[in-house]
Design a protein around this motif. Structure first.
Motif, mmCIF file in Angstrom:
data_model
loop_
_atom_site.group_PDB
_atom_site.id
_atom_site.type_symbol
_atom_site.label_atom_id
_atom_site.label_comp_id
_atom_site.label_asym_id
_atom_site.label_seq_id
_atom_site.Cartn_x
_atom_site.Cartn_y
_atom_site.Cartn_z
ATOM 1 N N TRP A 167 -1.723 10.313 18.025
ATOM 2 C CA TRP A 167 -0.795 10.175 19.188
ATOM 3 C C TRP A 167 0.515 9.285 19.000
ATOM 4 N N GLY A 168 -0.101 7.774 18.704
ATOM 5 C CA GLY A 168 0.909 6.743 18.311
ATOM 6 C C GLY A 168 1.638 7.003 17.013
ATOM 7 N N ASP A 169 1.004 7.447 16.079
ATOM 8 C CA ASP A 169 1.688 7.464 14.656
ATOM 9 C C ASP A 169 2.653 8.558 14.710
ATOM 10 N N THR A 170 2.492 9.606 15.856
ATOM 11 C CA THR A 170 3.372 10.769 15.600
ATOM 12 C C THR A 170 4.478 10.709 16.818
ATOM 13 N N ASP A 171 4.546 9.419 17.567
ATOM 14 C CA ASP A 171 5.480 9.366 18.588
ATOM 15 C C ASP A 171 5.172 10.317 19.587
ATOM 16 N N GLY A 172 3.822 10.765 19.803
ATOM 17 C CA GLY A 172 3.540 11.596 20.940
ATOM 18 C C GLY A 172 3.635 13.077 20.659
ATOM 19 N N TYR B 255 -3.716 16.526 24.662
ATOM 20 C CA TYR B 255 -3.656 16.764 26.134
ATOM 21 C C TYR B 255 -2.365 17.606 26.336
ATOM 22 N N ALA B 256 -2.051 18.137 25.240
ATOM 23 C CA ALA B 256 -0.619 18.861 25.466
ATOM 24 C C ALA B 256 -0.383 20.022 26.244
ATOM 25 N N THR B 257 -1.904 20.556 26.433
ATOM 26 C CA THR B 257 -1.779 21.794 27.190
ATOM 27 C C THR B 257 -2.466 21.419 28.658
ATOM 28 N N GLY B 258 -2.299 20.103 28.766
ATOM 29 C CA GLY B 258 -2.917 19.619 30.153
ATOM 30 C C GLY B 258 -4.381 19.496 30.296
ATOM 31 N N ARG B 259 -5.252 19.990 29.341
ATOM 32 C CA ARG B 259 -6.534 19.784 29.065
ATOM 33 C C ARG B 259 -6.831 19.259 27.760
ATOM 34 N N LEU B 260 -8.201 18.669 27.528
ATOM 35 C CA LEU B 260 -8.328 18.206 26.163
ATOM 36 C C LEU B 260 -8.808 19.185 25.162
ATOM 37 N N ASP B 261 -7.885 19.203 24.064
ATOM 38 C CA ASP B 261 -7.908 20.126 23.004
ATOM 39 C C ASP B 261 -7.828 19.381 21.753
ATOM 40 N N PRO B 262 -8.762 18.822 21.009
ATOM 41 C CA PRO B 262 -8.638 17.963 19.803
ATOM 42 C C PRO B 262 -8.625 18.888 18.713
ATOM 43 N N TYR C 52 -0.894 15.752 11.309
ATOM 44 C CA TYR C 52 0.659 15.751 10.904
ATOM 45 C C TYR C 52 1.217 17.133 10.865
ATOM 46 N N ALA C 53 0.504 17.876 10.248
ATOM 47 C CA ALA C 53 1.194 19.380 10.255
ATOM 48 C C ALA C 53 1.484 20.104 11.639
ATOM 49 N N THR C 54 0.461 19.828 12.637
ATOM 50 C CA THR C 54 0.732 20.144 14.065
ATOM 51 C C THR C 54 1.764 19.375 14.727
ATOM 52 N N ALA C 55 1.881 18.042 14.504
ATOM 53 C CA ALA C 55 2.896 17.440 14.890
ATOM 54 C C ALA C 55 4.360 17.603 14.586
ATOM 55 N N ALA C 56 4.303 18.146 13.361
ATOM 56 C CA ALA C 56 5.772 18.380 12.509
ATOM 57 C C ALA C 56 6.232 19.644 13.173
ATOM 58 N N VAL C 57 5.168 20.684 13.455
ATOM 59 C CA VAL C 57 5.612 21.904 14.106
ATOM 60 C C VAL C 57 6.042 21.669 15.674
ATOM 61 N N ALA C 58 5.273 20.720 16.376
ATOM 62 C CA ALA C 58 5.818 20.377 17.770
ATOM 63 C C ALA C 58 7.231 19.863 17.961
ATOM 64 N N MET C 59 7.429 19.116 16.911
ATOM 65 C CA MET C 59 8.905 18.563 16.732
ATOM 66 C C MET C 59 9.812 19.598 16.367
ATOM 67 N N GLY C 60 9.801 20.761 15.851
ATOM 68 C CA GLY C 60 11.015 21.572 15.663
ATOM 69 C C GLY C 60 11.472 21.248 14.311
ATOM 70 N N THR C 61 12.825 21.715 14.109
ATOM 71 C CA THR C 61 13.292 21.436 12.893
ATOM 72 C C THR C 61 13.460 19.642 12.863
#
Length: 240
Positions: free
Chosen positions: A73-78, A83-90, A198-207
């Motif tokens: 979470w810290g490495d990817t600036d959040g 907990y993005a969905t409001g529930r724990l999902d790692p 990291y792949a998940t985080a990049a998708v979340a960031m968009g372009t």
């Protein structure tokens, strides 16, 4: 883990030994599924999320995953947020982590040449049975039976996150809405769990994730944008 998992053991070992190694891998992955599945009400992660298991009572595996997710979470600036969905999902870390652990155990057990594919998150080591580097295809995001890229190597952790199979399931945690801009992100690095996150985080960031990936040390990447552009690191080990 709600996905198909395949294992290719390429070492010249007795059949009984290969069977035992494969059984160990799938026993481990079933254990991970029982502990971390968000689809099973009796899993430890669901019971922890409901407050039925305290952190002090949690297994060492769950505590380790929670700690790693907090670091990511810290490495990817959040942008990697369990907990993005409001529930724990790692799950965005666990699938790659579980496959990485399985690969590490195979290596320690003398199976130095193998390919483990956990629903598109792939860990390869050594050589294929034909004595050549393993080839890892990255699925085309619009053509399910085709690849858009093929990688080759003897020690690769290749994780892909995208919206082409499960729809817009990756959330932008800052907006609380499905991420847009990137159809598929593939990250290559030394550790499959980290590459998965990291792949998940990049998708979340968009372009904006493209520039973030360009600056990410120790990792290579390939992305396909919503408008069909394919961009990748120049050093990515591609097969022509």
């Amino acid at each position: 883990m709600g996905t198909a998992i395949s294992l290719d053991l390429a070492d010249d070992l007795p059949a009984a030994r290969l069977d035992a190694l494969a059984d160990d891998v799938f026993d481990w992955l079933r254990e991970v599924d029982a502990r971390f599945s968000t689809y099973r009400a009796d899993s430890e992660v669901c019971r922890f999320d409901r407050g039925e298991v305290l952190l002090s009572e949690a297994s060492a595996a769950l505590r380790a995953v929670l700690e790693r997710c907090a670091e990511l979470w810290g490495d990817t600036d959040g942008f990697f947020d369990a907990y993005a969905t409001g529930r724990l999902d790692p799950s965005g870390y666990v699938k790659g982590w579980a496959a990485q652990v399985a690969s590490d155990r195979l290596l320690a057990s003398g199976a130095a040449n193998h390919c483990l594919n956990a629903g598109g998150d792939v860990r390869v080591r050594g050589l294929s049975a034909g004595g050549r580097p393993w080839r890892v295809g990255v699925r085309h995001p619009w053509e399910p039976m085709s690849t858009c890229l093929v990688l080759a190597g003897t020690d690769l952790a290749v994780a892909t996150s995208g919206v082409y199979e499960r729809g817009a399931h990756v959330l932008d945690p800052r907006r609380g809405a499905p991420a847009t801009g990137l159809r598929s992100v593939t990250v290559v690095g030394p550790d499959l769990g980290v590459a998965d996150a990291y792949a998940t985080a990049a998708v979340a960031m968009g372009t904006a994730g493209i520039g973030w990936l360009d600056r990410l040390p120790g990792h290579l990447h390939a992305v396909v944008t919503d408008d069909g552009r394919c961009l990748h690191s120049t050093a990515l080990p591609l097969v022509d």
